[in-house]
Design a protein around this motif. Structure first.
Motif, mmCIF file in Angstrom:
data_model
loop_
_atom_site.group_PDB
_atom_site.id
_atom_site.type_symbol
_atom_site.label_atom_id
_atom_site.label_comp_id
_atom_site.label_asym_id
_atom_site.label_seq_id
_atom_site.Cartn_x
_atom_site.Cartn_y
_atom_site.Cartn_z
ATOM 1 N N CYS A 92 0.818 -1.035 -0.016
ATOM 2 C CA CYS A 92 -0.005 -0.029 -0.093
ATOM 3 C C CYS A 92 0.858 1.331 0.030
ATOM 4 C CB CYS A 92 -0.941 -0.088 1.146
ATOM 5 S SG CYS A 92 -2.394 0.990 0.979
ATOM 6 N N HIS A 94 3.059 2.094 2.375
ATOM 7 C CA HIS A 94 3.231 2.848 3.568
ATOM 8 C C HIS A 94 4.943 3.056 3.843
ATOM 9 C CE1 HIS A 94 -1.204 1.679 5.190
ATOM 10 N NE2 HIS A 94 -0.952 2.366 3.979
ATOM 11 N N GLU A 127 -4.184 -0.327 8.224
ATOM 12 C CA GLU A 127 -5.119 -1.313 7.320
ATOM 13 C C GLU A 127 -6.220 -1.698 8.211
ATOM 14 O OE1 GLU A 127 -4.812 -1.422 4.387
ATOM 15 O OE2 GLU A 127 -2.555 -0.873 3.650
ATOM 16 N N HIS A 350 -2.595 -2.477 -2.788
ATOM 17 C CA HIS A 350 -2.845 -4.107 -2.127
ATOM 18 C C HIS A 350 -2.341 -5.290 -3.572
ATOM 19 C CE1 HIS A 350 -5.644 -2.596 1.247
ATOM 20 N NE2 HIS A 350 -4.446 -1.769 1.009
HETATM 21 ZN ZN LIG Z 1 -3.936 -0.057 2.248
#
Ligand SMILES: [Zn+2]
Ligand SMILES: [Zn+2]
Length: 384
Positions: A92, A94, A127, A350
């Motif tokens: 994702c 991060h 998440e 994802h």
């Molecule tokens: Zn995510």
């Protein structure tokens, strides 16, 4: 600047190699804290990691937030820095969000040309929608008070560094629902003897679709998705127990509450017409993320100052973000920033072959630093 970009790239790859799931991010937290300490920034480790950087005498404070958890996905990329934690992946971006914020911490600590306090909020477990809440419950906003808060998410498929945001709703809420239908199962040849629960369940699934199609205004843009239908029936046994689960998204707290209320009415109606018992569960995992109009304007201004393309009136995203919990406490803005239009950078968040774009790292870091300089400008309080 070339060296700065190279160093951020290496740091991001380090995070990418060591992905950790929500609330298990111990390596990640230690790495973030070590980097902040290298920069001689006051560092506090709790549920997340908080860095505090002060300059001048100003008493205004701005919060910048980045998330750092990963997902239970087996990475399909085969580059040198692929996940070394089998079955877990930074899918994702991060890893990139955290690196951009550490980059901003570096720029601002080396050149503290602002007046006030910057609070760097590194957040776990986004998440599952639990990390922001964990930090808030721990009292970060009391310990490190801020006047404004900002967060960002990369957006695959958009040109690198293109900023977009909007006043008002920016990310939808997500609530999970569950209907439990209890009746009396029995022989498939004699349905009249019992109160089987599959037919009422089927009716319930269809009735739920009328919430969006017939009860909310067409412009509401809500989503009601039934995702599971479980019965205890067998080939010749009618079920006496049915569970129906799903997920719903809303663009406002009013719509979210209306959806819940319609679900309870529909459940009660099905129960009455079929003589079964219907229990309704409704749990909101993510509240709506709502941008302060002025804060959204500040993001667009900072982006344009450093030469980025910026759209201050994009469409809201139907995905959810627990940054909303910070915004419920402090006015702020959540923004999207383009991750690129090619290859792994353009694949959906994802996806097992997605990757954060390294070219975005110095851009994001500069955007945060510029926003701080504009909001905590030397020479007094920045006009709202
Ligand atoms: Zn995510
Ligand atoms: Zn994310």
């Amino acid at each position: 600047m070339e060296k700065f970009a190279e160093q951020l790239r290496e740091l991001r790859h380090e995070f990418h190699r060591h992905p950790e799931l929500g609330f298990q991010e111990n390596w990640t937290k230690a790495r973030i804290a070590a980097r902040l300490e290298e920069l001689e920034i006051e560092t506090h480790v709790g549920a997340g990691v908080v860095g505090v950087l002060r300059a001048g005498k100003g008493n205004r404070a701005i919060g910048l937030r980045a998330d750092f958890d990963a997902l239970p996905i087996t990475e399909e990329n085969d580059f040198s820095y692929r996940s070394e934690n089998e079955g877990v992946m930074h899918a994702c971006g991060h890893d990139g969000h955290t690196t951009m914020l550490l980059g901003a911490a570096e720029l601002l600590s080396k050149d503290p040309d602002f007046d006030g306090t910057v609070v760097f909020l590194f957040q776990p477990n986004e998440e599952h929608g639990l990390g922001a809440k964990a930090m808030i419950d721990e009292g970060v906003l009391q310990r490190f008070p801020i006047d404004e808060v900002y967060g960002a998410h990369n957006l695959p498929g958009e040109p690198v560094g293109r900023v977009s945001t909007r006043p008002g709703i920016i990310c939808y809420s997500e609530s999970l629902f569950e209907f439990e239908i209890r009746g009396r199962g029995g022989h498939a040849s004699m349905p009249h003897v019992g109160r089987e629960t599959l037919t009422p369940g089927a009716e319930l699934v269809l009735a739920l679709q009328t919430i969006v199609a017939r009860k909310l205004p067409p412009s509401a843009g809500a989503v009601v998705s039934v995702t599971e239908f479980i019965t205890d029936g067998q080939r010749n046994v009618l079920p006496g127990h049915t569970i129906i689960k799903g997920d719903t998204r809303a663009a406002s707290p009013d719509d979210r509450r209306a959806i819940e209320s319609y679900m309870r009415d529909i459940g009660a109606g099905i129960a009455a017409s079929h003589g079964v018992e219907v229990k309704v569960g409704f749990r909101t995992e993510f509240i709506e993320a709502v941008n302060d109009a002025e804060a959204a304007g500040h993001v667009v201004a900072a982006a344009r100052t450093i030469g980025l393309e910026a759209d201050g009136n994009r469409k809201p995203m139907t995905f959810s973000e627990d940054f909303a919990n910070f915004q419920a406490e402090v006015p702020g803005c959540f923004l999207l920033i383009g991750n690129g239009t090619e290859g792994a950078n353009a694949r959906p968040l994802h996806a097992a072959n997605y990757d954060f774009n390294d070219d975005l790292l110095p851009i994001g870091a500069k955007l945060w630093a510029e926003l701080v300089r504009q909001r905590l400008s030397l020479g007094g309080r920045t006009p709202g």
